[in-house]
Design an enzyme around this catalytic site. Sequence first.
Site, PDB file in Angstrom:
ATOM      1  N   LYS A   1     -21.119  -9.009 -38.044  1.00 15.47           N
ATOM      2  CA  LYS A   1     -20.520 -10.155 -38.307  1.00 15.47           C
ATOM      3  C   LYS A   1     -21.291 -11.443 -37.312  1.00 15.47           C
ATOM      4  CE  LYS A   1     -15.875  -8.396 -39.180  1.00 15.47           C
ATOM      5  NZ  LYS A   1     -14.633  -8.401 -38.462  1.00 15.47           N
TER       6      LYS A   1
ATOM      7  N   ASP B   1     -16.474  -2.070 -35.954  1.00 16.64           N
ATOM      8  CA  ASP B   1     -16.552  -3.545 -36.128  1.00 16.64           C
ATOM      9  C   ASP B   1     -16.303  -4.321 -34.896  1.00 16.64           C
ATOM     10  OD1 ASP B   1     -15.744  -6.266 -36.841  1.00 16.64           O
ATOM     11  OD2 ASP B   1     -14.146  -5.618 -38.231  1.00 16.64           O
TER      12      ASP B   1
ATOM     13  N   GLU C   1     -13.220   1.945 -41.123  1.00 17.35           N
ATOM     14  CA  GLU C   1     -13.875   0.824 -40.255  1.00 17.35           C
ATOM     15  C   GLU C   1     -12.856   0.950 -39.294  1.00 17.35           C
ATOM     16  OE1 GLU C   1     -14.375  -2.868 -42.210  1.00 17.35           O
ATOM     17  OE2 GLU C   1     -14.379  -4.116 -40.509  1.00 17.35           O
TER      18      GLU C   1
ATOM     19  N   HIS D   1      -1.982 -11.943 -46.184  1.00 20.68           N
ATOM     20  CA  HIS D   1      -2.993 -10.768 -45.864  1.00 20.68           C
ATOM     21  C   HIS D   1      -2.525 -10.011 -44.719  1.00 20.68           C
ATOM     22  CE1 HIS D   1      -7.074  -9.944 -46.873  1.00 20.68           C
ATOM     23  NE2 HIS D   1      -7.503  -9.838 -45.724  1.00 20.68           N
TER      24      HIS D   1
ATOM     25  N   LYS E   1     -11.713  -2.922 -49.811  1.00 20.79           N
ATOM     26  CA  LYS E   1     -11.524  -2.505 -48.518  1.00 20.79           C
ATOM     27  C   LYS E   1      -9.750  -2.711 -48.418  1.00 20.79           C
ATOM     28  CE  LYS E   1     -12.409  -4.961 -43.999  1.00 20.79           C
ATOM     29  NZ  LYS E   1     -13.476  -5.183 -43.134  1.00 20.79           N
TER      30      LYS E   1
ATOM     31  N   LYS F   1      -6.631  -2.577 -45.928  1.00 17.95           N
ATOM     32  CA  LYS F   1      -6.235  -2.798 -44.557  1.00 17.95           C
ATOM     33  C   LYS F   1      -5.133  -1.910 -44.470  1.00 17.95           C
ATOM     34  CE  LYS F   1      -8.870  -6.215 -42.980  1.00 17.95           C
ATOM     35  NZ  LYS F   1      -9.523  -5.963 -41.712  1.00 17.95           N
TER      36      LYS F   1
ATOM     37  N   GLU G   1     -18.936  -8.176 -47.387  1.00 14.32           N
ATOM     38  CA  GLU G   1     -17.519  -8.478 -47.681  1.00 14.32           C
ATOM     39  C   GLU G   1     -17.145 -10.014 -47.513  1.00 14.32           C
ATOM     40  OE1 GLU G   1     -15.245  -6.595 -44.894  1.00 14.32           O
ATOM     41  OE2 GLU G   1     -15.650  -7.633 -43.216  1.00 14.32           O
TER      42      GLU G   1
ATOM     43  N   ASP H   1      -9.685  -0.321 -43.515  1.00 15.09           N
ATOM     44  CA  ASP H   1     -10.091  -0.805 -42.224  1.00 15.09           C
ATOM     45  C   ASP H   1      -8.805  -0.803 -41.184  1.00 15.09           C
ATOM     46  OD1 ASP H   1     -10.856  -2.149 -39.886  1.00 15.09           O
ATOM     47  OD2 ASP H   1     -11.215  -4.302 -41.011  1.00 15.09           O
TER      48      ASP H   1
HETATM   49  C1  MUC Z   1     -12.152  -7.413 -40.290  1.00  7.48           C
HETATM   50  O1  MUC Z   1     -11.527  -6.941 -39.430  1.00  7.48           O
HETATM   51  O2  MUC Z   1     -12.957  -6.653 -40.795  1.00  7.48           O
HETATM   52  C2  MUC Z   1     -12.740  -8.657 -43.080  1.00  7.48           C
HETATM   53  C3  MUC Z   1     -12.067  -8.533 -44.115  1.00  7.48           C
HETATM   54  C4  MUC Z   1     -10.911  -8.938 -44.057  1.00  7.48           C
HETATM   55  O3  MUC Z   1     -10.196  -8.849 -45.012  1.00  7.48           O
HETATM   56  O4  MUC Z   1     -10.488  -8.867 -42.727  1.00  7.48           O
HETATM   57  C5  MUC Z   1     -11.607  -8.898 -41.887  1.00  7.48           C
HETATM   58  C6  MUC Z   1     -11.561  -8.625 -40.691  1.00  7.48           C
HETATM   59 MG    MG Z   2     -12.574  -4.794 -39.514  1.00  6.65          MG
END
Ligand code: MUC
Ligand code: MG
Length: 387
Positions: free
Chosen positions: A276, A252, A227, A25, A170, A172, A330, A201
Site C-alpha cells: 500500500k 497488510d 489477508e 462497506h 476479496k 471482508k 485491488e 481480509d
Molecule cells: C484493507 O484492509 O485491505 C482494501 C480493500 C477494501 O475493501 O478495504 C481495504 C482495506
Molecule cells: Mg487489508
Amino acid sequence: MWNTLVTKIDQIETMILDIPTIRGHVLSMATMRTQTAVVVVVRFSDGSEGIGEGTTIGGLSYGPESPEGIKSAIDTYIAPALIGRDADSVNAAVHLIDKLVKGNRIAKTAVEIALWDGLGKRLGVSVAQLFGGAVHERLPVAWTLASGNSETDIAEAHEMIETRRHNIFKLKIGKRSVRDDVAHVARIKQAVGDAASVRVDVNTAWSLQDARWGLKGLQDAGCELVEQPVPARYRRAMAELSSGYEIAVMADEALNGPEDALAVVSANAADVFAVKVAQSGGLKRASEVIAIGQAAGLGLYGGTMLETGLGTAAALQLFATTEHLSWGTELFGPLLLTDEILAKPIVYRDFCVEIPKGVGIGVTLDPDKIAFFRRDVGRTITAVAGE
Ligand code: MUC
Ligand code: MG
C-alpha cells in the site's frame, strides 16, 4: 545568491473531502458509509502544480492516522519545512521530512505524490517513467464484497462477472464468528465457482486459535488467500499460519514501510505482501517494500486504502513499473464512491484497471466536484465510520 533557475516549492494547500460510498462497506472494525480523503495541491515557483492524496479507512478504526490528523500534520509540520525548498529533488524532500516527522506515513504520502506529480509535469513525463518506465498498460483488479449480507454479495459478484468488471473478490470477514464467516465464504465460492478467485481480509480480528480453525475452513472452501488474519505485531503467529496451511497468507497492516517489510521477511511471517502506497509512506518507500518482497521471493499484491481516483492513479503509476504482481491489485477505490472527483475517470474494463496515460500521475481534478465535497465549505457530514 538566489538561483532563479531552480524551481521552488511555493505553497502547499490541503483539504478534506467527504464522499459517500455506494453502500455500507462492512469491515471487521467499522462500517464505512463515507470515505474521507485528504487532497494536497502543491504550487511551485514556475507556476506548475502537483496533486496528491492521503487517505485512511474508517476514521481512526483502521490505523493510527485520522483524516484530520493527516491534514494537521501536513499544515503544521510538513508544509512549513518544505516551503522555499528545491522542488526537483523529491528524494531530498522525503529525507528531510523523514528526519523532521516521525510516523505519519499517510500525511507524508499525500505530499510526496504531489511532488512526483509536479516533477513529472515539469519534465513532460509520467510518474511511471520517473520510476524507470511502465511494464504494464493495465492490471487485474479485485472488488471487495462487503455488504454484510451473503445474498447481496453473491448478486454483486454475479453482476461484476457478467459485466466483466471483476473476477477476483476479496471478502471482508472477522466481524462474525469464525464458523459463520467460513460458511459465508463457502457460499460465495460455491456461487461463483471457477469463474472467480475468492480471497478474504480479516483486518486483524482473529486470535491465533481462531485463525487455525479459520484457515483450515477457508482452505477447504476453496478460498485462495487470507489477508492479515491476526494483529500486525503477531509475527510468530503469522509465521505459523504461513507455514501450516496451503492457503496464502498476506501481510497488510503489518507492513508500514521497508523496515517492516524486512522484519516480516526475516520472520517468514507472510507469503504475500499487500503493498500500500499510503501505508508505506509514499511511492518511494512503497517501491522499497516491493523490492524487499521481490528479493525474498514473496508474492506481491497492489493494495489500496480506498483512495479516490487521485491516490489510485498515483499507485497505478508505481504498480505499472512492477514486474510481477502475481496477485493483481485491488485499486477499485473510485468505484466504491457515489461520485467521481477526476476530470476524466480511470478506466475499468475486462477485469482490469488501465494505467492513466499522460504526464505526472496522469489525472486531473474536477474543480466543481472538489468544491462540492470539501468539508470546509459548510456541508455537514455524519460520522465518518461507525459500528
Ligand atoms: C484493507 O484492509 O485491505 C482494501 C480493500 C477494501 O475493501 O478495504 C481495504 C482495506
Ligand atoms: Mg487489508
